[in-house]
Scaffold this motif. Structure first.
Motif: not given
Length: 360
Positions: A159-162, A166-169, A207-215
């Motif tokens: 989630e730090r780069w993608h 979601d599908f990874y978890y 839970e994980r926090v998305i680290g990059t991109g529009p989300r």
């Protein structure tokens, strides 16, 4: 098959770019059609490749010019896309895993057998010079009798780069199902199939926090174990120790080490095709780098597909190998849940070695 083979790609996400780069330089493969749920992604590929059409999945599978479907969808769609392609009489090569369950993967293999078509599956990184040079050293007796191996993958999480992790978890994800195929396929290539396993798993966060991109900043629920450890008992008697983690920061351990009674090997990252193989003999003062001795020298993602449809019929990145690797992973997770050793129900042939500079 031996002739130039028409390829249709289903799934034009991140990984497709690596396959597209390989297809451009393999004369045995000809890209004909592409498809994606996001039609704009398929059209972007078609617009930059002469003679390639952006179409729906059903039309792609039914196209006369498509001989093999390259399935680059998310894991949850692997089986359904493969079954649709097989029903249309097409060969299938897919990203790993073969399916999210062995039951679904078995359905794919049985359908392919009935239809008389081939099924192949990533990873094909083991066909490069890294793992193949290590295999050659083992086969030549350069480490003596193999005793044990270790395989280690540690990262804090994708989630730090993608931008869409979601599908990874979700079910079918996690470090074992995502990255385990690279390491387990390498271990089976080096040491043969696995007979039984003992596993343990944990997850540190819900839970994980998305680290990059529009989300960026969005939270993704975690539904799988994010740290998995295990011991694999190969049919040969070799013991392999596996650590797959999306929880820890980093590791200084070699991706794979193989130990024999006469020497030890350091094997390069099985997520890559190439890299130095280190060898230290009993009594030697230092490690030495082995000369490249086997494997596709310029391999990239898609060489497993070219190998599958090639005239020699070797089919090293086979569906049967992918099924066995999936069975090993399911068995590890089942062992982690029950606290008991689990016998791996399936087996497979150890894939044929790749001679140096063999052309796919």
């Amino acid at each position: 098959m031996g002739e130039q083979v028409g390829v249709g790609i289903v799934g034009c996400g991140n990984i497709s770019q690596q396959y597209l780069a390989t297809l451009r330089r393999l004369p045995s493969l000809r890209l004909c059609a592409v498809s994606d749920l996001d039609r704009s992604l398929a059209e972007a590929v078609a617009n930059t490749h002469d003679g390639v059409r952006a179409v729906g999945v059903e039309e792609l599978c039914g196209a006369a010019e498509v001989d093999v479907v390259l399935n680059l969808t998310v894991p949850a769609a692997h089986a359904s896309v493969a079954l649709g392609a097989i029903a249309a009489g097409k060969h299938v090569y897919g990203e790993k895993p073969l399916a999210v369950t062995t039951q679904a993967a078995g359905d794919v293999l049985r359908a392919a057998s009935t239809a008389g078509v081939r099924v192949g599956c990533a990873p094909d990184t083991v066909l490069g010079t890294g793992v193949q040079t290590a295999r050659r050293a083992i086969d030549d007796g350069d480490i003596g009798t193999p005793i044990a191996a270790t395989a280690t993958m540690v990262t804090p999480g994708h989630e730090r780069w993608h931008p869409n992790p979601d599908f990874y978890y979700a079910f079918g994800g996690g470090p074992l199902m995502d990255m385990g195929p690279y390491y387990l396929t390498a271990l089976v290539t080096l040491l043969g199939p696995v007979a039984s396993v003992i596993g343990a798993g944990s997850r540190t966060r819900g839970e994980r926090v998305i680290g990059t991109g529009p989300r960026a900043g969005e939270r993704v629920p975690v539904g799988v174990d994010t740290h998995v450890s295990g011991v694999l008992v190969h049919a040969s008697g070799v013991l392999s120790t596996l650590v797959m983690s999306f929880d820890a920061v980093d590791t200084h351990a070699a991706p794979i080490e193989v130990h024999g009674d006469a020497a030890s090997l350091v094997v390069p990252d099985p997520n890559q095709f190439h890299g130095p193989v280190l060898h230290k003999a009993l009594g030697a003062a230092e490690w030495r780098t082995l000369p490249v001795s086997a494997g596709y020298r310029d391999a990239g993602r898609g060489y497993g597909l070219a190998d599958m449809v090639g005239p020699d019929g070797r089919h090293r990145a086979s569906g049967e190998l992918a099924y066995h690797v999936l069975d090993v992973m399911e068995s590890l997770l089942r062992s982690a849940q029950t606290g008991q050793a689990v016998t791996v129900a399936s087996t497979c042939a150890r894939p044929d070695p790749v001679p140096l500079d063999l052309t796919p």
